[in-house]
Design a protein around this motif. Structure first.
Motif, PDB file in Angstrom:
ATOM      1  N   LEU A  56     -18.033 -35.618  20.868  1.00 15.26           N
ATOM      2  CA  LEU A  56     -17.748 -35.025  19.492  1.00 15.26           C
ATOM      3  C   LEU A  56     -18.862 -33.776  19.072  1.00 15.26           C
ATOM      4  N   ILE A  57     -18.427 -32.519  18.900  1.00 19.69           N
ATOM      5  CA  ILE A  57     -19.375 -31.535  18.289  1.00 19.69           C
ATOM      6  C   ILE A  57     -18.725 -30.995  17.109  1.00 19.69           C
ATOM      7  N   GLU A  58     -19.930 -30.686  16.256  1.00 20.64           N
ATOM      8  CA  GLU A  58     -19.307 -29.913  14.923  1.00 20.64           C
ATOM      9  C   GLU A  58     -18.765 -28.475  15.198  1.00 20.64           C
ATOM     10  N   LYS A  59     -18.048 -27.878  14.515  1.00 15.63           N
ATOM     11  CA  LYS A  59     -17.426 -26.574  14.297  1.00 15.63           C
ATOM     12  C   LYS A  59     -18.608 -25.512  14.410  1.00 15.63           C
ATOM     13  N   GLY A  60     -18.734 -24.684  15.344  1.00 20.13           N
ATOM     14  CA  GLY A  60     -20.023 -23.987  15.508  1.00 20.13           C
ATOM     15  C   GLY A  60     -21.048 -24.085  16.275  1.00 20.13           C
ATOM     16  N   THR A  61     -21.102 -25.241  16.979  1.00 20.32           N
ATOM     17  CA  THR A  61     -21.746 -25.695  17.916  1.00 20.32           C
ATOM     18  C   THR A  61     -21.772 -24.954  19.285  1.00 20.32           C
ATOM     19  N   ILE A  62     -22.871 -24.431  19.682  1.00 25.17           N
ATOM     20  CA  ILE A  62     -22.664 -23.630  20.740  1.00 25.17           C
ATOM     21  C   ILE A  62     -22.992 -24.560  22.220  1.00 25.17           C
ATOM     22  N   VAL A  63     -21.974 -24.429  23.184  1.00 23.33           N
ATOM     23  CA  VAL A  63     -21.859 -25.094  24.174  1.00 23.33           C
ATOM     24  C   VAL A  63     -22.168 -24.098  25.394  1.00 23.33           C
TER      25      VAL A  63
ATOM     26  N   SER B  72     -15.299 -35.192  28.284  1.00 22.98           N
ATOM     27  CA  SER B  72     -14.456 -34.509  27.364  1.00 22.98           C
ATOM     28  C   SER B  72     -15.318 -34.118  26.168  1.00 22.98           C
ATOM     29  N   ILE B  73     -15.639 -32.565  25.995  1.00 18.49           N
ATOM     30  CA  ILE B  73     -16.149 -31.905  24.754  1.00 18.49           C
ATOM     31  C   ILE B  73     -15.059 -31.674  23.514  1.00 18.49           C
ATOM     32  N   LEU B  74     -15.154 -32.400  22.595  1.00 18.70           N
ATOM     33  CA  LEU B  74     -14.134 -32.256  21.501  1.00 18.70           C
ATOM     34  C   LEU B  74     -14.799 -31.548  20.168  1.00 18.70           C
ATOM     35  N   VAL B  75     -14.083 -30.872  19.679  1.00 13.91           N
ATOM     36  CA  VAL B  75     -14.721 -30.151  18.448  1.00 13.91           C
ATOM     37  C   VAL B  75     -14.151 -31.203  17.207  1.00 13.91           C
ATOM     38  N   ARG B  76     -15.154 -31.693  16.023  1.00 13.01           N
ATOM     39  CA  ARG B  76     -14.727 -32.840  15.228  1.00 13.01           C
ATOM     40  C   ARG B  76     -13.815 -32.144  14.212  1.00 13.01           C
ATOM     41  N   GLN B  77     -12.934 -32.770  13.902  1.00 13.25           N
ATOM     42  CA  GLN B  77     -12.099 -32.088  12.689  1.00 13.25           C
ATOM     43  C   GLN B  77     -12.470 -32.601  11.272  1.00 13.25           C
TER      44      GLN B  77
END
Length: 288
Positions: A262-269, A283-288
């Motif tokens: 889970l990544i925070e919004k704005g995290t660069i991958v 899986s790389i998911l954006v945290r809601q």
């Protein structure tokens, strides 16, 4: 999945099912072990490696595999048959005594070959194929197989699960499409870690992905209670890692054991991080 994590999960499963250490020796065979989906790949002898990539060539490691001292190499080849070809077939290392390709039935159909179901290493009389590398090619009279579903395990796992080397068992896998695999071969060695291997066709048949679990089913044995199965699945599948840094790199992906990040919004991958995630089935998911 490393051995320490497996042992911790087993302990959690026993606690969830209210099993004592004494009971576990006989009851644990009904419980979980990890399943890994093995995509098409090739093992090369050193002789054939040098024909395809150049004299004295050595494989370069991309990522380590779950089995000790085994790795996916950066190198890929093309395999071809009478009706078609498949590009970017991953080479696994280190080099072996014999060259062998493991594909699914779907792959074999695309190539136009009749590939027998075989245990790894049993290539005598198997399908012929052509392999093409950057420096050369080979027309091999045998070596292409569909790998038989099998479970790697150490002797202590075999004792706990009450199975022996070369025995065939049935394995139940729960999920959205529950499925039972029959004639799964047990392979026991001090060099192995506990894990069942199936190919992509078998995985697709049961909607099986990263983090799937299985258990050995013996004749006359009933399936485990639904609530117990769901508890086991929750332990093994719902493993998420919350990544808090601003940049997610390929090195970060390799260090994270969980299958969902889970990544925070704005995290660069980075692009390479996405490549590694696909390679590892994460899986790389954006945290809601």
């Amino acid at each position: 999945m490393n051995q320490q994590l497996i042992e911790r999960i087993v302990g959690e499963i026993l606690a969830k099912l209210n099993l004592s250490e004494t009971e576990s020796a006989t009851t644990l065979p009904t419980n979980a072990f990890p399943i890994d989906v093995s995509a098409r790949h090739i093992h090369l002898s050193q002789e054939h490696l040098e024909v395809l990539f150049g004299k004295g060539y050595e494989l370069t490691k991309k990522i380590d595999l779950s089995q000790p001292n085994q790795f996916a190499a950066n190198e890929t080849v093309v395999i071809a048959g009478p009706k078609g070809s498949i590009e970017r077939v991953r080479v696994l290392g280190p080099a072996r005594a014999l060259t062998q390709v493991e594909v699914s039935f779907t792959d074999a159909f695309k190539l136009g070959v009749k590939a027998p179901i075989r245990e790894s290493g049993d290539v005598a009389g198997s399908a012929a194929f052509t392999v093409i590398g950057p420096k050369g090619s080979l027309n091999l009279e045998e070596g292409l197989i569909v790998a038989q579903a099998h479970i790697h395990m150490e002797p202590k796992d075999a004792a706990r699960l009450n199975v022996s080397n070369n025995e065939f068992v049935n394995v139940e896998v729960d999920g959205n499409r529950p499925i039972t695999f029959r004639k799964v071969k047990i392979r026991v060695s001090d060099r192995y870690r506990l894990e069942m291997h199936i190919d992509t066709d078998e995985a697709n048949a049961g909607f099986i992905g990263k983090g799937a679990i299985g258990r050995i089913i013996r004749s006359g044995e009933e399936s485990s209670p639904t609530d117990a199965r769901e508890e086991i699945r929750e332990i093994l599948v719902n493993k998420q890692y919350l990544f808090k840094k601003k940049l997610l790199s390929k090195d970060d992906l390799r260090e994270i054991e969980e299958s969902e990040i889970l990544i925070e919004k704005g995290t660069i991958v980075t692009a390479l991080a996405y490549d590694v995630a696909r390679e590892l089935g994460k899986s790389i998911l954006v945290r809601q």
